[in-house]
Write an enzyme that holds these catalytic residues in place. Structure first.
Site, mmCIF file in Angstrom:
data_model
loop_
_atom_site.group_PDB
_atom_site.id
_atom_site.type_symbol
_atom_site.label_atom_id
_atom_site.label_comp_id
_atom_site.label_asym_id
_atom_site.label_seq_id
_atom_site.Cartn_x
_atom_site.Cartn_y
_atom_site.Cartn_z
ATOM 1 N N GLU A 1 26.778 35.225 33.815
ATOM 2 C CA GLU A 1 27.318 33.928 33.403
ATOM 3 C C GLU A 1 26.602 32.743 34.011
ATOM 4 O O GLU A 1 26.613 31.649 33.446
ATOM 5 C CB GLU A 1 28.829 33.845 33.701
ATOM 6 C CG GLU A 1 29.182 33.773 35.168
ATOM 7 C CD GLU A 1 30.688 33.562 35.384
ATOM 8 O OE1 GLU A 1 31.486 34.316 34.820
ATOM 9 O OE2 GLU A 1 31.038 32.616 36.125
ATOM 10 N N ILE B 1 46.909 36.279 42.147
ATOM 11 C CA ILE B 1 46.831 36.137 40.682
ATOM 12 C C ILE B 1 47.493 37.338 40.007
ATOM 13 O O ILE B 1 48.256 37.184 39.045
ATOM 14 C CB ILE B 1 45.361 35.963 40.219
ATOM 15 C CG1 ILE B 1 44.779 34.665 40.799
ATOM 16 C CG2 ILE B 1 45.267 35.966 38.701
ATOM 17 C CD1 ILE B 1 43.283 34.481 40.596
ATOM 18 N N THR C 1 39.588 38.308 33.926
ATOM 19 C CA THR C 1 39.504 36.903 34.359
ATOM 20 C C THR C 1 39.040 36.859 35.812
ATOM 21 O O THR C 1 39.199 35.841 36.472
ATOM 22 C CB THR C 1 40.880 36.200 34.255
ATOM 23 O OG1 THR C 1 41.835 36.969 35.009
ATOM 24 C CG2 THR C 1 41.350 36.048 32.835
ATOM 25 N N SER C 2 38.486 37.969 36.298
ATOM 26 C CA SER C 2 38.184 38.032 37.736
ATOM 27 C C SER C 2 36.716 37.745 38.037
ATOM 28 O O SER C 2 36.375 36.620 38.417
ATOM 29 C CB SER C 2 38.634 39.380 38.287
ATOM 30 O OG SER C 2 38.837 39.270 39.656
ATOM 31 N N ARG C 3 35.850 38.724 37.865
ATOM 32 C CA ARG C 3 34.409 38.515 38.024
ATOM 33 C C ARG C 3 33.681 39.406 37.033
ATOM 34 O O ARG C 3 34.068 40.560 36.823
ATOM 35 C CB ARG C 3 33.938 38.850 39.454
ATOM 36 C CG ARG C 3 34.248 37.783 40.496
ATOM 37 C CD ARG C 3 33.458 36.483 40.281
ATOM 38 N NE ARG C 3 33.779 35.469 41.277
ATOM 39 C CZ ARG C 3 34.705 34.527 41.150
ATOM 40 N NH1 ARG C 3 35.420 34.439 40.035
ATOM 41 N NH2 ARG C 3 34.901 33.646 42.107
ATOM 42 N N PHE D 1 40.762 28.909 35.796
ATOM 43 C CA PHE D 1 41.281 28.039 36.875
ATOM 44 C C PHE D 1 41.545 26.615 36.396
ATOM 45 O O PHE D 1 42.130 25.821 37.136
ATOM 46 C CB PHE D 1 40.240 27.964 38.012
ATOM 47 C CG PHE D 1 39.053 27.097 37.662
ATOM 48 C CD1 PHE D 1 38.064 27.554 36.833
ATOM 49 C CD2 PHE D 1 38.960 25.802 38.148
ATOM 50 C CE1 PHE D 1 36.986 26.761 36.487
ATOM 51 C CE2 PHE D 1 37.876 24.981 37.816
ATOM 52 C CZ PHE D 1 36.893 25.473 36.980
ATOM 53 N N HIS E 1 34.751 30.898 31.877
ATOM 54 C CA HIS E 1 35.282 30.778 33.242
ATOM 55 C C HIS E 1 36.215 29.559 33.357
ATOM 56 O O HIS E 1 36.053 28.707 34.233
ATOM 57 C CB HIS E 1 34.141 30.668 34.264
ATOM 58 C CG HIS E 1 34.506 31.219 35.611
ATOM 59 N ND1 HIS E 1 33.681 32.062 36.327
ATOM 60 C CD2 HIS E 1 35.614 31.048 36.385
ATOM 61 C CE1 HIS E 1 34.269 32.376 37.475
ATOM 62 N NE2 HIS E 1 35.438 31.774 37.533
ATOM 63 N N GLN E 2 37.175 29.512 32.453
ATOM 64 C CA GLN E 2 38.083 28.355 32.429
ATOM 65 C C GLN E 2 39.475 28.707 32.941
ATOM 66 O O GLN E 2 40.382 27.870 32.894
ATOM 67 C CB GLN E 2 38.166 27.758 31.018
ATOM 68 C CG GLN E 2 38.968 28.585 30.024
ATOM 69 C CD GLN E 2 39.070 27.940 28.661
ATOM 70 O OE1 GLN E 2 38.249 28.210 27.787
ATOM 71 N NE2 GLN E 2 40.047 27.101 28.448
ATOM 72 N N ASP F 1 36.870 36.109 30.602
ATOM 73 C CA ASP F 1 36.688 34.716 31.036
ATOM 74 C C ASP F 1 35.499 34.644 31.992
ATOM 75 O O ASP F 1 35.140 33.570 32.459
ATOM 76 C CB ASP F 1 37.970 34.242 31.748
ATOM 77 C CG ASP F 1 37.915 32.765 32.134
ATOM 78 O OD1 ASP F 1 37.532 31.958 31.261
ATOM 79 O OD2 ASP F 1 38.233 32.435 33.293
HETATM 80 P P1 NAD Z 1 43.620 37.931 46.275
HETATM 81 O O1 NAD Z 1 42.699 38.122 47.426
HETATM 82 O O2 NAD Z 1 44.936 37.270 46.487
HETATM 83 O O3 NAD Z 1 43.926 39.371 45.599
HETATM 84 C C1 NAD Z 1 42.944 40.333 45.349
HETATM 85 C C2 NAD Z 1 43.616 41.704 45.354
HETATM 86 O O4 NAD Z 1 42.640 42.669 45.015
HETATM 87 C C3 NAD Z 1 44.170 42.073 46.745
HETATM 88 O O5 NAD Z 1 45.514 42.517 46.635
HETATM 89 C C4 NAD Z 1 43.249 43.192 47.211
HETATM 90 O O6 NAD Z 1 43.897 44.167 48.030
HETATM 91 C C5 NAD Z 1 42.822 43.790 45.859
HETATM 92 N N1 NAD Z 1 41.618 44.597 45.973
HETATM 93 C C6 NAD Z 1 40.555 44.423 46.786
HETATM 94 N N2 NAD Z 1 39.665 45.422 46.602
HETATM 95 C C7 NAD Z 1 40.185 46.224 45.649
HETATM 96 C C8 NAD Z 1 39.739 47.424 45.042
HETATM 97 N N3 NAD Z 1 38.592 48.013 45.405
HETATM 98 N N4 NAD Z 1 40.518 47.991 44.098
HETATM 99 C C9 NAD Z 1 41.719 47.432 43.748
HETATM 100 N N5 NAD Z 1 42.202 46.304 44.301
HETATM 101 C C10 NAD Z 1 41.433 45.706 45.238
HETATM 102 O O7 NAD Z 1 42.759 37.188 45.168
HETATM 103 P P2 NAD Z 1 43.302 36.336 43.923
HETATM 104 O O8 NAD Z 1 43.517 34.930 44.332
HETATM 105 O O9 NAD Z 1 44.406 37.090 43.269
HETATM 106 O O10 NAD Z 1 42.009 36.353 42.985
HETATM 107 C C11 NAD Z 1 41.528 37.555 42.408
HETATM 108 C C12 NAD Z 1 40.159 37.301 41.816
HETATM 109 O O11 NAD Z 1 40.285 36.407 40.719
HETATM 110 C C13 NAD Z 1 39.175 36.576 42.774
HETATM 111 O O12 NAD Z 1 38.500 37.508 43.610
HETATM 112 C C14 NAD Z 1 38.236 35.907 41.821
HETATM 113 O O13 NAD Z 1 37.136 36.769 41.579
HETATM 114 C C15 NAD Z 1 39.031 35.766 40.521
HETATM 115 N N6 NAD Z 1 39.295 34.350 40.153
HETATM 116 C C16 NAD Z 1 38.960 33.936 38.898
HETATM 117 C C17 NAD Z 1 39.205 32.633 38.502
HETATM 118 C C18 NAD Z 1 38.887 32.149 37.111
HETATM 119 O O14 NAD Z 1 38.839 30.934 36.875
HETATM 120 N N7 NAD Z 1 38.686 33.022 36.139
HETATM 121 C C19 NAD Z 1 39.779 31.735 39.407
HETATM 122 C C20 NAD Z 1 40.136 32.194 40.689
HETATM 123 C C21 NAD Z 1 39.887 33.512 41.050
#
Ligand code: NAD
Length: 330
Positions: free
Chosen positions: A263, A155, A232-234, A298, A295-296, A258
């Site tokens: 949540e 992402i 948009t992560s967690r 995705f 959380h939209q 998001d």
């Molecule tokens: P991914 O595994 O491809 O990438 C995550 C990156 O974070 C990796 O490059 C990893 O090395 C890095 N990372 C891990 N620990 C770290 C730290 N301590 N400090 C800095 N970087 C660190 O994951 P992705 O597919 O890119 O997804 C990222 C996040 O997005 C998921 O973990 C999820 O929580 C969130 N997500 C949200 C939605 C949404 O609808 N809002 C949908 C999908 C995923």
């Protein structure tokens, strides 16, 4: 396989039913979340399919094991809500959908930036009331601004590429650098440097013990005044109480989320007729420079299709004793 699907919404059912024809699996849809109190529903099933706010802790896994569950199929990428060690101890496999559409989430992060900056959400309502004034709608050019990206996985990479198109300078922090981004002239810096130098910071790392409350008072104090933060992560990457303090002081100038720490009590539900007990989200909603989406990120047709197709394949691979490329282990 007989699979009990939890936290089911109408769209989950539509996309699963559309793609299940090719598989022999049967799905029973439950609207409730899966947690230690709802595991009785899994009696008679071989696997469960869960989403981001199901609580698969040690107790839940103990109950699932007693009920004969052998597979936990996450229909999402993040797996912070599953006790992987407990699952391994009970010999329950955990599979996920690692990438259902990185672009969907990356594009949503960009939508949040543009909305907060150019205030299209406010002007939409104003114009409907024949208010064509420009007062308080001033934005800023994204071109030339410094964007800090925390986490450059799938992402994060998609997000960086979009922001490069706006003419932004991208600085990034990750525990593992992306060669692809280095070749795009993206500058990896330390976390402290990102906090100090970025005009906009977007979070794309997973929630782990190391990243829990990554953004707290100490982190906010290192940022530029008026910084824009997008998550948009967690939710728990940000300590919400500290974010509220930073918003009150004007340290955070724009806040787009998001995802939210608590949540699971709110998102994916229509609570418009309820009294919300969560005072932190109510305070956040009251700020004029805060944008919350439930959380939209995705939520695109492409992503829902990919989630259904990959989940069917994950279950089939398990049933047929094949290698599990999407397995997550503790
Ligand atoms: P991914 O595994 O491809 O990438 C995550 C990156 O974070 C990796 O490059 C990893 O090395 C890095 N990372 C891990 N620990 C770290 C730290 N301590 N400090 C800095 N970087 C660190 O994951 P992705 O597919 O890119 O997804 C990222 C996040 O997005 C998921 O973990 C999820 O929580 C969130 N997500 C949200 C939605 C949404 O609808 N809002 C949908 C999908 C995923």
């Amino acid at each position: 396989m007989k699979i009990a699907v939890f936290s089911t919404k109408s769209y989950d059912k539509i996309y699963f039913d559309k793609h299940k024809a090719k598989s022999k699996h049967t799905f029973t849809y439950f609207e409730t979340t899966l947690n230690a109190d709802t595991t009785n529903l899994t009696i008679g099933y071989e696997g469960v399919c869960v989403f981001v706010n199901d609580k698969i802790d040690e107790k839940t896994i103990g109950n699932l094991s007693k009920n004969g569950i052998k597979l936990i199929a996450l229909r999402c990428a993040g797996f912070n809500n599953v006790d992987l060690k407990a699952a391994q101890e009970k010999n329950i496999k955990v599979v996920r959908v690692p990438a259902y559409s990185p672009q969907a989430v990356a594009e949503h992060a960009v939508a949040m930036i543009l909305t907060l900056n150019r205030k299209t959400h406010k002007v939409y309502n104003r114009v409907r009331e024949s208010n064509f004034s420009l007062e308080n709608l001033t934005g800023f050019n994204l071109h030339g601004k410094t964007i800090g990206v925390i986490g450059t996985g799938q992402i994060g990479i998609a997000f960086c590429k979009i922001m490069l198109g706006f003419g932004c300078k991208i600085i990034a922090y990750d525990i593992k650098k992306s060669e692809e981004l280095i070749s795009e002239d993206i500058d990896y810096q330390t976390l402290d440097e990102i906090l100090k130098n970025a005009d906009i910071i977007s979070l794309h790392c997973p929630l782990t013990p190391e990243t829990n409350h990554l953004f707290d008072n100490a982190a906010f104090s290192k940022m530029k005044d008026g910084v824009m933060i997008i998550n948009t992560s967690r939710g728990a990457l940000i300590k919400t109480k500290d974010a509220i303090d930073a918003l009150k002081k004007g340290k955070i100038g724009y806040f787009g989320i998001d995802v939210y720490e608590q949540e699971e009590h709110l998102f994916f539900k229509d609570l418009s007729e309820s009294i919300i007990q969560d005072d932190l989200i109510q305070r956040l909603i009251s700020f004029p420079n805060v944008l919350i989406t439930p959380h939209q990120g995705f939520f695109t047709e492409e992503a829902l299709t990919q989630i259904a197709v990959t989940t069917m394949k994950n279950i089939s691979d398990f049933e047929e004793g094949k290698n599990l490329p999407n397995e997550v282990k503790g």
